[in-house]
Design a protein around this motif. Structure first.
Motif, short mmCIF file in Angstrom:
data_model
loop_
_atom_site.label_atom_id
_atom_site.label_comp_id
_atom_site.label_asym_id
_atom_site.label_seq_id
_atom_site.Cartn_x
_atom_site.Cartn_y
_atom_site.Cartn_z
N GLN A 1 -0.68 2.50 -7.86
CA GLN A 1 -0.48 3.74 -7.09
C GLN A 1 0.98 4.21 -7.13
O GLN A 1 1.43 4.93 -6.23
N SER B 1 0.83 -1.20 0.00
CA SER B 1 0.00 0.00 0.00
C SER B 1 0.87 1.25 0.00
O SER B 1 2.08 1.21 0.29
N VAL B 2 0.24 2.37 -0.32
CA VAL B 2 0.94 3.65 -0.26
C VAL B 2 1.42 3.92 1.15
O VAL B 2 2.54 4.42 1.37
N GLU B 3 0.61 3.59 2.13
CA GLU B 3 1.00 3.82 3.53
C GLU B 3 2.20 2.95 3.92
O GLU B 3 3.10 3.39 4.63
N GLU B 4 2.21 1.69 3.46
CA GLU B 4 3.35 0.83 3.73
C GLU B 4 4.61 1.38 3.07
O GLU B 4 5.70 1.36 3.65
N GLU C 1 10.21 6.14 5.39
CA GLU C 1 10.54 6.90 6.59
C GLU C 1 11.52 6.14 7.49
O GLU C 1 12.35 6.76 8.17
N ARG D 1 5.22 4.54 2.47
CA ARG D 1 5.64 5.69 3.28
C ARG D 1 6.37 5.23 4.55
O ARG D 1 7.42 5.80 4.91
N ASN D 2 5.85 4.21 5.19
CA ASN D 2 6.47 3.72 6.42
C ASN D 2 7.88 3.20 6.16
O ASN D 2 8.81 3.46 6.93
N MET E 1 3.19 7.09 -4.83
CA MET E 1 4.42 6.77 -4.10
C MET E 1 5.55 7.70 -4.52
O MET E 1 6.32 8.18 -3.67
N ILE F 1 5.19 11.03 -2.87
CA ILE F 1 5.69 10.99 -1.50
C ILE F 1 7.21 11.07 -1.48
O ILE F 1 7.80 11.87 -0.74
#
Length: 199
Positions: A82, A48-51, A57, A53-54, A86, A89
């Motif tokens: 997506q 996922s996009v959130e994964e 980071e 980002r994590n 990404m 970001i």
């Protein structure tokens, strides 16, 4: 670092001073079926996009907020639905160069992705699978003829001033093409590097 139970790596390539390259694998989906691929045939899965980002980071935290090179890989990462989110970001962070690891085929048909990369060519580069000029080589390594398409991909990227690093898988039947590959790199303005990896 620990590996996800899904498939992708988040990898740190370190020098004595710092991370040289951070690698995030975002998908195992692919538009090819290379006999030599370590992924093999699997059901398409994406992080996922959130994964993303994590993981990014985490890399940046290790490097005190700055990363020289981020490589986004797969599978064929241009197939991630997506991908552009990404890249949005990644471009917000202090990252010198973003390499997209790809066989390049989507760059011939997906103008949305191509134009996005072109618009950010100051920071985004293409890490292009390229095994030489002989379709017999591609048939062995990639199970299809690709020489003409690879030539078109390189020409399109070069004409649009997008930097290219050639990623060459070397085995006995394309060893003789290495001088020609080097010559291509010298003559093509926006080929900025070559990586040779043995089969």
């Amino acid at each position: 670092p620990p590996r996800s139970t899904l498939f992708p790596y988040t990898t740190l390539f370190r020098s004595q001073q710092h991370i040289c390259t951070g690698l995030i694998e975002i998908t195992n989906s692919c538009n090819m079926a290379c006999p030599i691929c370590y992924f093999g045939q699997k059901s398409p899965q994406h992080i996922s996009v959130e994964e993303f980002r994590n993981r990014l980071e985490t890399l940046l935290k290790v490097e005190q907020g700055k990363l020289d090179v981020l490589q986004i890989s797969g599978g064929e990462c241009l197939l991630h639905p997506q991908l552009l989110a990404m890249l949005d970001i990644a471009l917000c962070y202090n990252i010198g160069r973003i390499l997209i690891n790809t066989n390049g085929l989507e760059l011939l048909v997906n103008d949305n992705i191509f134009q996005y990369i072109k618009g950010h060519r100051d920071r985004i580069e293409i890490y292009l699978q390229f095994d030489g000029f002989d379709d017999d080589v591609y048939q062995t390594l990639r199970a299809r003829s690709l020489a003409a398409q690879k030539e078109k991909i390189i020409a399109k990227l070069n004409e649009n001033e997008i930097k290219i690093c050639l990623a060459v898988t070397v085995y006995k039947n394309n060893l003789s093409q290495i001088p020609a590959i080097l010559d291509l790199a010298v003559k093509t303005k926006h080929i900025s590097g070559i990586t040779f990896q043995r089969l």
